[in-house]
Write a protein that holds these residues in place. Structure first.
Motif, PDB file in Angstrom:
ATOM      1  N   THR A   1      12.322  -6.020 -44.806  1.00 14.45           N
ATOM      2  CA  THR A   1      12.471  -7.494 -44.984  1.00 14.45           C
ATOM      3  C   THR A   1      14.421  -6.468 -45.514  1.00 14.45           C
ATOM      4  OG1 THR A   1      11.597  -6.699 -47.219  1.00 14.45           O
ATOM      5  CG2 THR A   1      11.619  -8.432 -46.165  1.00 14.45           C
ATOM      6  N   MET A   2      14.389  -5.484 -45.804  1.00  9.08           N
ATOM      7  CA  MET A   2      15.996  -4.975 -45.897  1.00  9.08           C
ATOM      8  C   MET A   2      16.700  -5.325 -44.633  1.00  9.08           C
ATOM      9  SD  MET A   2      17.045  -2.707 -48.187  1.00  9.08           S
ATOM     10  CE  MET A   2      15.702  -2.583 -49.852  1.00  9.08           C
ATOM     11  N   LYS A   3      15.466  -5.423 -43.822  1.00  5.70           N
ATOM     12  CA  LYS A   3      16.522  -5.170 -42.538  1.00  5.70           C
ATOM     13  C   LYS A   3      16.756  -6.566 -41.162  1.00  5.70           C
ATOM     14  CE  LYS A   3      17.938  -0.690 -42.864  1.00  5.70           C
ATOM     15  NZ  LYS A   3      19.287  -0.632 -43.819  1.00  5.70           N
ATOM     16  N   ALA A   4      15.793  -7.458 -42.274  1.00  3.43           N
ATOM     17  CA  ALA A   4      15.809  -8.592 -41.155  1.00  3.43           C
ATOM     18  C   ALA A   4      16.856  -9.667 -41.084  1.00  3.43           C
ATOM     19  CB  ALA A   4      14.340  -8.839 -42.023  1.00  3.43           C
ATOM     20  N   PRO A   5      16.923 -10.076 -40.267  1.00  3.57           N
ATOM     21  CA  PRO A   5      18.009 -11.071 -40.105  1.00  3.57           C
ATOM     22  C   PRO A   5      18.816 -11.577 -41.001  1.00  3.57           C
ATOM     23  CG  PRO A   5      16.793 -11.198 -38.465  1.00  3.57           C
ATOM     24  CD  PRO A   5      16.121 -10.434 -39.525  1.00  3.57           C
ATOM     25  N   ASP A   6      17.930 -11.610 -41.919  1.00  5.38           N
ATOM     26  CA  ASP A   6      18.191 -13.018 -43.427  1.00  5.38           C
ATOM     27  C   ASP A   6      19.075 -12.415 -44.462  1.00  5.38           C
ATOM     28  OD1 ASP A   6      17.266 -15.475 -41.702  1.00  5.38           O
ATOM     29  OD2 ASP A   6      15.112 -15.150 -43.552  1.00  5.38           O
ATOM     30  N   TYR A   7      18.676 -10.528 -44.607  1.00  2.00           N
ATOM     31  CA  TYR A   7      19.973 -10.081 -45.693  1.00  2.00           C
ATOM     32  C   TYR A   7      20.279  -9.504 -44.961  1.00  2.00           C
ATOM     33  CZ  TYR A   7      20.307  -6.882 -49.563  1.00  2.00           C
ATOM     34  OH  TYR A   7      21.584  -6.363 -49.990  1.00  2.00           O
ATOM     35  N   LEU A   8      20.526  -8.951 -43.458  1.00  4.13           N
ATOM     36  CA  LEU A   8      21.808  -8.550 -42.542  1.00  4.13           C
ATOM     37  C   LEU A   8      22.537  -9.227 -42.807  1.00  4.13           C
ATOM     38  CD1 LEU A   8      20.069  -6.103 -40.259  1.00  4.13           C
ATOM     39  CD2 LEU A   8      20.938  -5.578 -41.939  1.00  4.13           C
ATOM     40  N   ALA A   9      22.025 -10.711 -43.038  1.00  4.41           N
ATOM     41  CA  ALA A   9      23.662 -11.455 -43.070  1.00  4.41           C
ATOM     42  C   ALA A   9      24.548 -11.384 -44.274  1.00  4.41           C
ATOM     43  CB  ALA A   9      23.312 -12.849 -42.885  1.00  4.41           C
ATOM     44  N   ILE A  10      23.841 -10.822 -45.700  1.00  7.02           N
ATOM     45  CA  ILE A  10      23.985 -10.608 -46.633  1.00  7.02           C
ATOM     46  C   ILE A  10      25.248  -9.264 -46.596  1.00  7.02           C
ATOM     47  CG2 ILE A  10      23.552 -10.369 -49.074  1.00  7.02           C
ATOM     48  CD1 ILE A  10      21.897 -12.653 -47.938  1.00  7.02           C
ATOM     49  N   ASN A  11      24.165  -8.285 -46.101  1.00  9.58           N
ATOM     50  CA  ASN A  11      24.637  -7.704 -46.427  1.00  9.58           C
ATOM     51  C   ASN A  11      24.645  -6.548 -45.083  1.00  9.58           C
ATOM     52  OD1 ASN A  11      25.481  -4.918 -46.807  1.00  9.58           O
ATOM     53  ND2 ASN A  11      24.441  -4.729 -48.961  1.00  9.58           N
ATOM     54  N   PRO A  12      25.209  -6.582 -44.498  1.00  7.16           N
ATOM     55  CA  PRO A  12      25.079  -6.192 -43.361  1.00  7.16           C
ATOM     56  C   PRO A  12      24.740  -4.813 -42.934  1.00  7.16           C
ATOM     57  CG  PRO A  12      27.319  -7.138 -42.808  1.00  7.16           C
ATOM     58  CD  PRO A  12      26.549  -7.013 -44.067  1.00  7.16           C
ATOM     59  N   MET A  13      25.053  -3.869 -44.523  1.00  7.39           N
ATOM     60  CA  MET A  13      23.841  -2.961 -44.411  1.00  7.39           C
ATOM     61  C   MET A  13      22.830  -2.064 -44.588  1.00  7.39           C
ATOM     62  SD  MET A  13      26.602  -0.148 -43.983  1.00  7.39           S
ATOM     63  CE  MET A  13      25.995   1.893 -45.281  1.00  7.39           C
TER      64      MET A  13
END
Length: 208
Positions: free
Chosen positions: A38-50
Motif C-alpha cells: 500500500t505504501m507503493k500503491a498509486p493512491d498513496y504515491l499521489a500523496i507522496n511520490p517517494m
C-alpha cells in the motif's frame, strides 16, 4: 474542523509525526500502510511520490518529511504553543533543520559504514560525525528545552533523533544527551505515542 489524516507505519519515522500530533492535542485519522504494497500503491504515491511514510493531509494541504510535518503542525495549531514567536525562532529553525540535515546524514552514514575520505569533509556538508555530535551537545546543554523554557517542534524532531540514537547506540550516551532524553520521555504526548505505536507493532507481529 478541517479533517486531518495521518499516513504511517508504526515501525517507521511515523513515530515522530505521531508524537507531534499528540503534542498538538487535535483529533486525527490514521491510515496504516505496509512497506512494498500500500505504501507503493498509486493512491498513496499521489500523496507522496517517494512512497514512504509519514505524511499528513490537512484539508487540501499535503505535507511529507518529518521535519516539515513538525513545523507545519506547530504553525497550523498555534494554540498548542509548539513554536516560538516569529522574531524568536533562531534556535528553533537552526536546530530543527540541523537535525533534519547534518545529524540525519552523519548518523545514517555511520550506520551504513560510510566514511568520508580524509580531506573531503567540506564536501560532505556536515564535516565529520565528531563535529555534528559536538554541535548536538551544545544544543541540548540547556536547563530545559532547545528554545529555553518553551517546548517546541524542534524538541520533538531533534529529541526523536536523540531518543532513537541512545536506544540503538548510534550516538554516545553522554550526560547532556541522556538528561535531555530523560526529560522528553516524561512528556504525556511522548508516552501516548509510544503506547499507540507499540500496541500497533505488537498486533502486526502476532502470528498469522
Amino acid at each position: 474542523m478541517t479533517s486531518l489524516t495521518f499516513y504511517t507505519n508504526p515501525m517507521s519515522r511515523g513515530q515522530i509525526a505521531r508524537w507531534m500530533l499528540e503534542e498538538t492535542g487535535v483529533p486525527y485519522d490514521t491510515v496504516i500502510l505496509d512497506y512494498g504494497t500500500t505504501m507503493k500503491a498509486p493512491d498513496y504515491l499521489a500523496i507522496n511520490p517517494m512512497g514512504k511514510v509519514p505524511a499528513i493531509r490537512h484539508g487540501d494541504t499535503v505535507v511529507t518529511e518529518c521535519a516539515a510535518i513538525c513545523a507545519y503542525l506547530a504553525d497550523a495549531f498555534p494554540a498548542a504553543n509548539l513554536a516560538p514567536p516569529t522574531d524568536a525562532r533562531g534556535a528553533y529553525y537552526r536546530w530543527l533543520f540541523f537535525a533534519a540535515g547534518p545529524l540525519e546524514a552523519a548518523i545514517t552514514n555511520k550506520a551504513m559504514g560510510f566514511v568520508v575520505p580524509e580531506g573531503r569533509e567540506r564536501s560532505a556538508g556536515y564535516g565529520s560525525l565528531d563535529d555534528v555530535l559536538h554541535a548536538l551537545e551544545q544544543a541540548v546543554s540547556v536547563p530545559q528545552w532547545i528554545c529555553g523554557n518553551q517546548f517546541t517542534a524542534a524538541d520533538v524532531y531533534m529529541g526523536s533523533q536523540i531518543d532513537w540514537g541512545l536506544a540503538f547506540g548510534t550516538i554516545p550516551a553522554t550526560p547532556a544527551l541522556t538528561a535531555y532524553a530523560d526529560r522528553l520521555r516524561t512528556r504525556p504526548a511522548y508516552q501516548r505515542q509510544k503506547a499507540i505505536d507499540n500496541a500497533l507493532i505488537a498486533e502486526m507481529q502476532k502470528p498469522a
